[in-house]
Design a protein around this motif. Sequence first.
Motif, PDB file in Angstrom:
ATOM      1  N   LEU A  73       0.753  -1.238  -0.060  1.00  0.00           N
ATOM      2  CA  LEU A  73       0.193  -0.044   0.065  1.00  0.00           C
ATOM      3  C   LEU A  73       0.911   1.279   0.215  1.00  0.00           C
ATOM      4  CD1 LEU A  73      -1.819  -2.315   0.848  1.00  0.00           C
ATOM      5  CD2 LEU A  73      -2.888  -0.586   2.681  1.00  0.00           C
ATOM      6  N   LYS A  74       0.390   2.375  -0.642  1.00  0.00           N
ATOM      7  CA  LYS A  74       1.064   3.495  -0.406  1.00  0.00           C
ATOM      8  C   LYS A  74      -0.078   4.390  -0.113  1.00  0.00           C
ATOM      9  CE  LYS A  74       4.262   2.668  -4.295  1.00  0.00           C
ATOM     10  NZ  LYS A  74       4.924   3.038  -5.608  1.00  0.00           N
ATOM     11  N   TYR A 121       3.061   0.466   3.274  1.00  0.00           N
ATOM     12  CA  TYR A 121       2.635  -0.392   4.372  1.00  0.00           C
ATOM     13  C   TYR A 121       2.421  -1.684   3.551  1.00  0.00           C
ATOM     14  CZ  TYR A 121       0.300  -1.638   8.717  1.00  0.00           C
ATOM     15  OH  TYR A 121      -0.150  -2.470   9.630  1.00  0.00           O
ATOM     16  N   VAL A 122       2.752  -2.862   4.385  1.00  0.00           N
ATOM     17  CA  VAL A 122       2.483  -3.961   3.791  1.00  0.00           C
ATOM     18  C   VAL A 122       1.151  -4.975   4.356  1.00  0.00           C
ATOM     19  CG1 VAL A 122       3.419  -6.419   3.146  1.00  0.00           C
ATOM     20  CG2 VAL A 122       4.641  -4.243   2.838  1.00  0.00           C
ATOM     21  N   VAL A 123       0.283  -5.401   3.534  1.00  0.00           N
ATOM     22  CA  VAL A 123      -0.671  -6.277   4.377  1.00  0.00           C
ATOM     23  C   VAL A 123      -0.508  -7.868   3.661  1.00  0.00           C
ATOM     24  CG1 VAL A 123      -3.253  -6.891   4.279  1.00  0.00           C
ATOM     25  CG2 VAL A 123      -2.279  -4.335   4.503  1.00  0.00           C
ATOM     26  N   PRO A 124      -0.072  -8.709   4.345  1.00  0.00           N
ATOM     27  CA  PRO A 124       0.165 -10.183   3.995  1.00  0.00           C
ATOM     28  C   PRO A 124      -1.054 -10.771   3.336  1.00  0.00           C
ATOM     29  CG  PRO A 124       0.661  -9.699   6.263  1.00  0.00           C
ATOM     30  CD  PRO A 124       0.092  -8.556   6.003  1.00  0.00           C
ATOM     31  N   GLY A 125      -0.980 -11.773   2.442  1.00  0.00           N
ATOM     32  CA  GLY A 125      -2.042 -12.453   1.881  1.00  0.00           C
ATOM     33  C   GLY A 125      -2.893 -13.227   3.019  1.00  0.00           C
ATOM     34  N   ILE A 141      -4.989  -0.559  10.522  1.00  0.00           N
ATOM     35  CA  ILE A 141      -4.062   0.208  10.619  1.00  0.00           C
ATOM     36  C   ILE A 141      -4.219   1.444  11.390  1.00  0.00           C
ATOM     37  CG2 ILE A 141      -2.244   1.400   9.543  1.00  0.00           C
ATOM     38  CD1 ILE A 141      -2.907  -0.244   6.909  1.00  0.00           C
ATOM     39  N   ARG A 142      -3.630   1.741  12.536  1.00  0.00           N
ATOM     40  CA  ARG A 142      -3.831   3.086  13.346  1.00  0.00           C
ATOM     41  C   ARG A 142      -3.117   4.371  12.530  1.00  0.00           C
ATOM     42  NH1 ARG A 142      -5.292   3.043  19.530  1.00  0.00           N
ATOM     43  NH2 ARG A 142      -6.450   0.683  19.513  1.00  0.00           N
ATOM     44  N   ILE A 153      -7.387  10.907   3.180  1.00  0.00           N
ATOM     45  CA  ILE A 153      -6.594   9.621   3.121  1.00  0.00           C
ATOM     46  C   ILE A 153      -6.666   9.281   1.590  1.00  0.00           C
ATOM     47  CG2 ILE A 153      -5.913   7.369   3.931  1.00  0.00           C
ATOM     48  CD1 ILE A 153      -7.177   8.225   6.429  1.00  0.00           C
ATOM     49  N   GLU A 154      -5.697   8.831   0.987  1.00  0.00           N
ATOM     50  CA  GLU A 154      -5.820   7.974  -0.336  1.00  0.00           C
ATOM     51  C   GLU A 154      -4.903   6.872  -0.141  1.00  0.00           C
ATOM     52  OE1 GLU A 154      -3.138   9.636  -3.619  1.00  0.00           O
ATOM     53  OE2 GLU A 154      -4.883   9.208  -5.094  1.00  0.00           O
ATOM     54  N   VAL A 155      -5.368   5.756  -0.530  1.00  0.00           N
ATOM     55  CA  VAL A 155      -4.721   4.407  -0.368  1.00  0.00           C
ATOM     56  C   VAL A 155      -4.712   3.860  -1.779  1.00  0.00           C
ATOM     57  CG1 VAL A 155      -4.698   2.319   0.611  1.00  0.00           C
ATOM     58  CG2 VAL A 155      -5.751   3.884   1.836  1.00  0.00           C
ATOM     59  N   VAL A 156      -3.279   3.770  -2.225  1.00  0.00           N
ATOM     60  CA  VAL A 156      -3.353   2.993  -3.674  1.00  0.00           C
ATOM     61  C   VAL A 156      -2.519   1.594  -3.142  1.00  0.00           C
ATOM     62  CG1 VAL A 156      -2.080   3.123  -5.673  1.00  0.00           C
ATOM     63  CG2 VAL A 156      -3.006   5.089  -4.756  1.00  0.00           C
ATOM     64  N   SER A 157      -3.015   0.595  -3.867  1.00  0.00           N
ATOM     65  CA  SER A 157      -2.377  -0.656  -3.585  1.00  0.00           C
ATOM     66  C   SER A 157      -2.123  -1.401  -4.851  1.00  0.00           C
ATOM     67  CB  SER A 157      -3.429  -1.687  -2.838  1.00  0.00           C
ATOM     68  OG  SER A 157      -2.981  -3.004  -3.003  1.00  0.00           O
ATOM     69  N   ASP A 158      -0.691  -2.119  -4.711  1.00  0.00           N
ATOM     70  CA  ASP A 158      -0.647  -2.986  -6.118  1.00  0.00           C
ATOM     71  C   ASP A 158      -1.742  -4.064  -6.501  1.00  0.00           C
ATOM     72  OD1 ASP A 158       0.400  -4.550  -3.927  1.00  0.00           O
ATOM     73  OD2 ASP A 158       2.021  -5.157  -4.895  1.00  0.00           O
ATOM     74  N   LEU A 159      -2.313  -4.682  -5.495  1.00  0.00           N
ATOM     75  CA  LEU A 159      -3.391  -5.637  -5.755  1.00  0.00           C
ATOM     76  C   LEU A 159      -4.517  -5.035  -5.183  1.00  0.00           C
ATOM     77  CD1 LEU A 159      -1.799  -8.546  -4.094  1.00  0.00           C
ATOM     78  CD2 LEU A 159      -1.920  -8.090  -6.601  1.00  0.00           C
ATOM     79  N   PRO A 160      -5.891  -5.422  -5.856  1.00  0.00           N
ATOM     80  CA  PRO A 160      -7.262  -5.239  -5.090  1.00  0.00           C
ATOM     81  C   PRO A 160      -7.192  -5.779  -3.642  1.00  0.00           C
ATOM     82  CG  PRO A 160      -7.318  -6.282  -7.458  1.00  0.00           C
ATOM     83  CD  PRO A 160      -5.737  -6.391  -7.106  1.00  0.00           C
ATOM     84  N   ILE A 161      -7.702  -4.692  -2.970  1.00  0.00           N
ATOM     85  CA  ILE A 161      -7.918  -4.893  -1.528  1.00  0.00           C
ATOM     86  C   ILE A 161      -9.395  -4.253  -1.302  1.00  0.00           C
ATOM     87  CG2 ILE A 161      -5.749  -4.932  -0.915  1.00  0.00           C
ATOM     88  CD1 ILE A 161      -6.021  -2.012  -0.139  1.00  0.00           C
ATOM     89  N   ILE A 162      -9.872  -4.440  -0.122  1.00  0.00           N
ATOM     90  CA  ILE A 162     -10.979  -3.589   0.425  1.00  0.00           C
ATOM     91  C   ILE A 162     -10.855  -2.886   1.655  1.00  0.00           C
ATOM     92  CG2 ILE A 162     -13.450  -3.779   1.034  1.00  0.00           C
ATOM     93  CD1 ILE A 162     -11.881  -6.779  -0.411  1.00  0.00           C
TER      94      ILE A 162
END
Lengths: 123, 123, 123, 123
Positions: free
Chosen positions: B43-44, B60-64, B70-71, B90-99
């Motif tokens: 995540l960026k 920030y990294v979210v494992p599979g 995230i506080r 806040i803007e969250v950009v991720s390299d994989l789809p997330i919710i």
Amino acid sequence: MFQPRGERHWIIPDAYIPPTSAGKLESHESICVLNCSSEEALLKITIFFEDQEPLEEILYVVPGRRTKHIRTSSLTKKGKSIPLGVPYAIEVVSDLPIIVQYSRLDATQAENALMSVIAYPIK
Amino acid sequence: MFQPRGERHWIIPDAYIPPTSAGKLESHESICVLNCSSEEALLKITIFFEDQEPLEEILYVVPGRRTKHIRTSSLTKKGKSIPLGVPYAIEVVSDLPIIVQYSRLDATQAENALMSVIAYPIK
Amino acid sequence: MFQPRGERHWIIPDAYIPPTSAGKLESHESICVLNCSSEEALLKITIFFEDQEPLEEILYVVPGRRTKHIRTSSLTKKGKSIPLGVPYAIEVVSDLPIIVQYSRLDATQAENALMSVIAYPIK
Amino acid sequence: MFQPRGERHWIIPDAYIPPTSAGKLESHESICVLNCSSEEALLKITIFFEDQEPLEEILYVVPGRRTKHIRTSSLTKKGKSIPLGVPYAIEVVSDLPIIVQYSRLDATQAENALMSVIAYPIK
């Protein structure tokens, strides 16, 4: 015959069962489901954690033309239930389209706090 | 192999870390992420303010197959963190789809207040 | 002439009228509707329960270019109204596109709790 | 150059400025806007009532790469502002895509209550 409405796949990233209750009401969360169709819907609920493997495919049936407000503390799979005071996330997969809302009542303090979201539909 | 679900880009316009806490619990916000896939998601996170330049691309990294709540007060970039008591977004950009869901506990007063929204997905 | 906006069909899975009030304000829920068009909109509201047949097609009119914040406790059909303290769900069908939000004020305890969601649009 | 994100047209059906405040904080609502683009966005905000003509096209500017958390009580048009204690609804139209969230802090009682929704996007 009534048509099913909504989607078959829903996500709730922020779930948490407050560990204590101080007021007249008990802290709890509910997964609130509406099944608009004439047929019963079979739900498979998966619980994701921060640092352990998911608790997969807890089964739940919602009858046709009915709503169920499912307390998360009532869900069990092979004797395992959702621990209190632990951040987790919920996935609901249904064989028929349904609509899902998530609500939490936090009674950690004597006065209550409420939050609610429509779950995120995966299309 | 589990498939990723959701979207790669999410927005939360109303973020705010309450500056004080009076009850048993501490005021805080969480960015709650579910990564349904087998792979970890990178995540960026960018923080937008009312009257200064954004704080860009906190990693920030979210494992599979895991969720992370995230506080926002834990996020830092080159020693800078999010100031308390200041309206931001806040803007969250991720390299994989997330919710992504956002929740705030306000314990400014002894009794708690809660709010939560599913972040807005940019498709 | 102003154009209608939104959708004709909306769902709220988590509805509940708290049975008691302890503070200055009364516990209540509202179905909040905006009709952007120049024409009046005719709503048919159906109430779904956990263990009985739905209460179907309660009629309600929202004038053009107006909002109505409809108290659920005011809705009746052939002398029947929505019981207090019972989990239920709401379907709103309108002849014109509208936008629907649902909010609940819980004053079970002296201090208030609030929750709100944009209803789920069926497209 | 940063791209605009979101939509140009947003609706909030449930707005209400609580008429009183009893705690340390003041009851208020905010329309929270994020403008991701490099250019400033010009907003036209229309206020709809239950039983009178709308208050139309209040102007507001959100600079590029900034958020604004707009207090509804600060909005005025030809000397008219939004009355306290009256149910109303909000329409936001912008010349550039933006993202809009609505939040309310109710401090009618000494302890606070919070609610928040992502506004409904008209596409």
